[in-house]
Design an enzyme around this catalytic site. Structure first.
Site, PDB file in Angstrom:
ATOM      1  N   ASP A 174     -24.844   7.304  26.476  1.00  0.00           N
ATOM      2  CA  ASP A 174     -25.344   8.793  26.262  1.00  0.00           C
ATOM      3  C   ASP A 174     -25.845   9.269  24.841  1.00  0.00           C
ATOM      4  O   ASP A 174     -25.358   8.081  24.365  1.00  0.00           O
ATOM      5  CB  ASP A 174     -23.903   9.535  25.857  1.00  0.00           C
ATOM      6  CG  ASP A 174     -24.161  10.821  26.272  1.00  0.00           C
ATOM      7  OD1 ASP A 174     -25.059  11.943  25.952  1.00  0.00           O
ATOM      8  OD2 ASP A 174     -23.830  11.533  26.999  1.00  0.00           O
ATOM      9  N   HIS A 232     -28.314  17.746  30.542  1.00  0.00           N
ATOM     10  CA  HIS A 232     -28.564  16.615  29.704  1.00  0.00           C
ATOM     11  C   HIS A 232     -28.376  15.485  30.614  1.00  0.00           C
ATOM     12  O   HIS A 232     -27.369  15.396  31.788  1.00  0.00           O
ATOM     13  CB  HIS A 232     -27.484  16.704  29.046  1.00  0.00           C
ATOM     14  CG  HIS A 232     -26.414  15.503  28.045  1.00  0.00           C
ATOM     15  ND1 HIS A 232     -27.042  15.184  26.985  1.00  0.00           N
ATOM     16  CD2 HIS A 232     -26.250  15.155  28.425  1.00  0.00           C
ATOM     17  CE1 HIS A 232     -27.512  14.249  26.702  1.00  0.00           C
ATOM     18  NE2 HIS A 232     -26.562  13.842  27.082  1.00  0.00           N
ATOM     19  N   CYS A 266     -33.615  13.651  26.276  1.00  0.00           N
ATOM     20  CA  CYS A 266     -31.661  12.519  26.238  1.00  0.00           C
ATOM     21  C   CYS A 266     -32.707  11.668  27.518  1.00  0.00           C
ATOM     22  O   CYS A 266     -32.301  10.784  28.522  1.00  0.00           O
ATOM     23  CB  CYS A 266     -31.064  13.762  27.186  1.00  0.00           C
ATOM     24  SG  CYS A 266     -31.684  14.803  27.855  1.00  0.00           S
TER      25      CYS A 266
END
Length: 388
Positions: A251, A127, A304
């Site tokens: 994020d 990620h 991501c």
């Protein structure tokens, strides 16, 4: 590739080196890397580093480039990596200095404390997310007149001052989000929620000090939960702007805080200051706050890395005028922009490939491309992925 499986099978074909020779620090992009830009694929480190380098060299104004530094996607991984068995015994050194030793040569040509912004792409458990170290050279918050200030009518001023975004309160954040925070986020599917829970753990990455991870978290177990607003009208209504040392964590799968990451970067800065300046200086949470702005969120399993690239591109395109905390960037860029981002990067790579091929043919070279691994990356924007 960091934590990801190869993107395709078959012969690997070199498409381009960017920037091309004789420039140093070129990044090789292959057909496998290009495949990572297909829908549903995870971006690998090559695509991340290539596009960040392209943004830095081609899209950032020179006056902004000199005050910015973009680390390679390998930087944080190397900083937090386990010691190799054949490495020199440094067990008598504190863990912070052992970590710094792994990357000490990465800044041999740059003074980070002369920079306003340091970008650190991070990959944990496949990620991607982004850390931005802001104003590391400042010792405290600096307030100055707002060059965009536009006095507002009394009615507008009253409305702004009464809004939650103008409150300015620094709500401390553990791992529990407020109801308002939850309601402001996209409604995820159960599968995506499980991935968020998996990615959201601070100690999911292997390092040589896992035993101290819980201690580190408990010492600094909170980030500022940001609830301001990316509203240009509100910023122009403020007579002053703020520049303050802080670490922003962006994020696209907003979950529990990344307080361990913030602590690791603070400790790195403390040792870097000692090495470069010959004195000691604290970068603790009282001096450099950790903050988790609300940023546009992904609505699938695989974007991501694309969001990390867009966060940096938006930062370059629309610099934040002020660093008052808390901060909300949910309206930083339109969500539909993300639907075409992969194709834009893919088209850029193919365009650069065509240009380089034409340049090689016009110069009579047939094998002008070579692996950038033969060179040491010494450019101002990306530092070498491997240091000796």
């Amino acid at each position: 590739t960091i934590g990801l499986q190869p993107c395709s099978w078959g012969p690997t074909v070199l498409l381009l080196v960017y920037p091309p020779p004789p420039a140093k620090g070129g990044i090789s992009v292959t057909n496998e890397d290009l495949h990572c830009l297909n829908d549903g694929e995870f971006l690998n480190d090559v695509i991340i580093d290539f596009y960040l380098k392209y943004l830095f060299l081609e899209k950032l104004k020179k006056e902004d480039a000199v005050r910015s530094h973009v680390f390679s996607s390998f930087f944080y991984k190397r900083l937090n990596q386990r010691e190799r068995r054949n490495a020199v015994d440094t067990s008598n050194l504190p863990i912070q200095k052992r970590k710094h030793n792994r990357v000490k040569t990465w800044t041999r040509h740059v003074d980070l404390f002369q920079k306003d912004f340091i970008f650190v792409p991070i990959n944990e458990s496949a990620h991607w997310y982004l850390a931005i170290i802001c104003f590391p050279g400042l010792e405290k918050a600096h307030v100055e007149p707002n060059p965009l200030y536009q006095p507002q009518t009394k009615a507008y001023s009253t409305a702004v001052s009464s809004s939650p975004a103008a409150d300015g309160g620094l709500d401390e954040l553990d791992d529990v989000r407020s109801v308002a925070d939850v309601n402001s986020q996209p409604q995820y599917t159960d599968g995506l929620h499980r991935i968020i829970e998996c990615y959201g753990t601070d100690d999911s990455h292997p390092s040589d000090d896992q035993s101290s991870c819980q201690d580190e978290c408990s010492e600094d177990d909170s980030l500022v939960d940001d609830c301001g607003s990316f509203n240009k009208a509100e910023w122009t209504s403020k007579p002053t702007i703020c520049k303050q040392p802080c670490i922003l964590i962006m994020d696209s799968l907003r979950g529990p805080t990344r307080s361990t990451v913030v602590k690791t970067l603070r400790e790195y800065l403390e040792v870097e200051w000692e090495v470069k300046k010959g004195s000691q200086r604290s970068f603790g949470k009282d001096m450099m706050k950790g903050s988790s702005p609300r940023v546009p969120q992904q609505d699938n399993f695989s974007d991501c890395g694309v969001y990390v690239l867009q966060y940096v591109e938006s930062f370059f395109e629309s610099p934040l005028p002020s660093f008052h905390l808390p901060m909300n960037l949910l309206d930083w860029f339109p969500q539909h922009r993300m639907k075409t981002k992969r194709d834009e990067i893919k088209e850029l790579i193919l365009k650069l490939q065509t240009q380089q091929q034409l340049n090689l043919e016009s110069s009579g070279q047939t094998d002008g491309c070579h692996s950038p691994c033969e060179d040491t990356l010494e450019s101002a924007d990306l530092v070498p992925p491997i240091s000796s």
